[in-house]
Design a protein around this motif. Structure first.
Motif, short mmCIF file in Angstrom:
data_model
loop_
_atom_site.label_atom_id
_atom_site.label_comp_id
_atom_site.label_asym_id
_atom_site.label_seq_id
_atom_site.Cartn_x
_atom_site.Cartn_y
_atom_site.Cartn_z
N ARG A 166 0.83 -1.20 0.00
CA ARG A 166 0.00 0.00 0.00
C ARG A 166 0.87 1.26 0.00
O ARG A 166 2.06 1.21 0.31
CB ARG A 166 -0.92 0.01 1.22
CG ARG A 166 -0.24 0.40 2.52
CD ARG A 166 -1.19 0.31 3.70
NE ARG A 166 -0.67 0.96 4.88
CZ ARG A 166 0.24 0.47 5.69
NH1 ARG A 166 0.75 -0.74 5.43
NH2 ARG A 166 0.64 1.13 6.76
N ASP A 215 -7.70 12.72 7.41
CA ASP A 215 -7.80 11.51 6.59
C ASP A 215 -6.67 10.51 6.87
O ASP A 215 -6.63 9.45 6.25
CB ASP A 215 -7.76 11.87 5.09
CG ASP A 215 -8.94 12.73 4.67
OD1 ASP A 215 -10.02 12.58 5.29
OD2 ASP A 215 -8.79 13.56 3.76
N GLN A 227 -3.97 8.09 9.28
CA GLN A 227 -3.86 7.24 10.46
C GLN A 227 -2.48 6.59 10.46
O GLN A 227 -1.87 6.38 9.41
CB GLN A 227 -4.93 6.16 10.47
CG GLN A 227 -4.81 5.16 9.31
CD GLN A 227 -5.86 4.09 9.34
OE1 GLN A 227 -6.74 4.09 10.20
NE2 GLN A 227 -5.81 3.16 8.38
N SER A 250 -0.77 6.49 6.65
CA SER A 250 -1.44 6.27 5.37
C SER A 250 -2.86 6.82 5.46
O SER A 250 -3.32 7.22 6.53
CB SER A 250 -1.46 4.78 5.01
OG SER A 250 -2.15 4.04 6.01
N ARG A 251 -3.54 6.84 4.33
CA ARG A 251 -4.93 7.30 4.32
C ARG A 251 -5.83 6.25 4.99
O ARG A 251 -5.62 5.05 4.83
CB ARG A 251 -5.39 7.54 2.89
CG ARG A 251 -4.81 8.79 2.23
CD ARG A 251 -5.34 8.93 0.82
NE ARG A 251 -6.79 9.00 0.79
CZ ARG A 251 -7.51 10.13 0.68
NH1 ARG A 251 -6.87 11.28 0.56
NH2 ARG A 251 -8.83 10.10 0.67
N LYS A 252 -6.83 6.71 5.71
CA LYS A 252 -7.75 5.79 6.37
C LYS A 252 -8.53 4.95 5.38
O LYS A 252 -8.88 3.80 5.67
CB LYS A 252 -8.72 6.59 7.25
CG LYS A 252 -8.08 7.30 8.43
CD LYS A 252 -9.11 8.10 9.21
CE LYS A 252 -8.46 8.83 10.37
NZ LYS A 252 -9.44 9.67 11.11
N ASP A 253 -8.83 5.53 4.22
CA ASP A 253 -9.63 4.79 3.24
C ASP A 253 -8.80 3.88 2.35
O ASP A 253 -9.33 3.19 1.48
CB ASP A 253 -10.44 5.77 2.38
CG ASP A 253 -9.57 6.79 1.64
OD1 ASP A 253 -8.33 6.62 1.62
OD2 ASP A 253 -10.12 7.75 1.08
N GLY A 254 -7.46 3.88 2.56
CA GLY A 254 -6.59 3.00 1.79
C GLY A 254 -6.32 3.46 0.37
O GLY A 254 -5.62 2.76 -0.38
N GLN A 255 -6.83 4.63 -0.01
CA GLN A 255 -6.64 5.13 -1.36
C GLN A 255 -5.30 5.84 -1.49
O GLN A 255 -4.68 6.25 -0.51
CB GLN A 255 -7.77 6.09 -1.73
CG GLN A 255 -9.15 5.47 -1.68
CD GLN A 255 -9.30 4.33 -2.67
OE1 GLN A 255 -8.93 4.44 -3.83
NE2 GLN A 255 -9.85 3.22 -2.19
N GLN A 281 -2.94 9.03 -2.67
CA GLN A 281 -3.10 10.47 -2.61
C GLN A 281 -2.56 11.11 -3.89
O GLN A 281 -1.53 10.69 -4.42
CB GLN A 281 -2.34 11.03 -1.39
CG GLN A 281 -2.45 12.53 -1.20
CD GLN A 281 -3.84 12.95 -0.74
OE1 GLN A 281 -4.55 12.17 -0.11
NE2 GLN A 281 -4.21 14.18 -1.06
#
Length: 247
Positions: A97, A172, A174, A182-187, A189
């Motif tokens: 990720r 956004d 965490q 990283s982004r919380k939604d796993g997307q 940036q």
């Protein structure tokens, strides 16, 4: 009697969890780019069956991360980079990720990969950055990587790639168990072209060593109080049992 014992026992257990968070912060006071974790306690009422809650346990949790910036440390090394303002450098975590770091001590692997100090590939405009053999490498303020190809004259330069610099919203983000943000939604940036880097610098930890040490000492005293409470409740229970037997 048992209610007081279980409440004190739960408090002691969660105090140890808080100690672990603060101890980890203190242990990383000299780790470049480390960002301290917060710790907080909240009451957890016991709601089972009919009627009102008869007791409330304590629970320690880490609600977030302190994203304040650490002080910049000048190293003079070309591949040491720090990120200006609120930007981040995108890297590839071990699970594949996208994650973010506040710069670091970069290096080029024998296979030409640009890696962080903990061996994470640095992301470029099209994926992990690969650098061909070179005699000299320069990092621009916008993250552009320029090299003097191996065996070429000093005036022959080639742009290899540009490090992926981003500026996500803090709400956004965490921090994961691996310590990476990283982004919380796993997307992924989107790159931010206005982010700048400083070559020859590293960002220090943002840990407040005095504050962390004070918290650890305060938690140690709270733990002692709960242990004493458990002993006192046990002694009272034994005394009550003795009275009932004698009667």
């Amino acid at each position: 009697m048992d209610k007081a014992i279980y409440i004190a026992m739960t408090a002691g257990q969660n105090i140890m969890s808080a100690q672990a968070i603060h101890s980890n912060n203190l242990a990383n006071a000299n780790t470049s780019g480390f960002q301290a974790d917060f710790a907080q306690a909240r009451s957890m009422g016991v709601y089972y069956g009919d009627g009102h809650s008869t007791r409330a346990y304590a629970m320690t949790e880490s609600p977030g991360t302190n994203f304040n910036h650490g002080a910049l440390i000048e190293t003079g090394r070309d591949l040491d980079v720090a990120i200006d303002s609120d930007g981040w450098l995108a890297v590839q975590a071990q699970d594949g990720r996208e994650a973010f770091v506040r710069g670091g001590s970069l290096r080029v692997s024998p296979t030409g990969q640009l890696l962080t100090g903990n061996n994470l590939p640095v992301m470029g405009e099209g994926g992990p950055i690969a650098i061909p053999p070179f005699d000299k490498l320069t990092l621009g303020a916008d993250g552009t990587i320029t090299i003097q190809p191996e065996g070429q004259a000093a005036g022959v330069l080639a742009v290899v790639d540009r490090m992926k610099l981003v500026r996500p919203d803090y709400k956004d983000l965490q921090k994961g168990p691996d310590g990476l943000v990283s982004r919380k939604d796993g997307q992924e940036q989107e790159p931010e072209p206005r982010v700048r880097v400083q070559s020859g610098f590293l960002e220090g930890s943002n840990v407040d060593t005095v504050g962390e040490l004070t918290q650890i000492m305060a938690l140690a005293r709270q733990y002692e109080v709960n242990i004493k409470l458990m002993k006192t409740v046990d002694e009272n229970s034994q005394a009550a049992t003795s009275l009932l037997k004698s009667s």
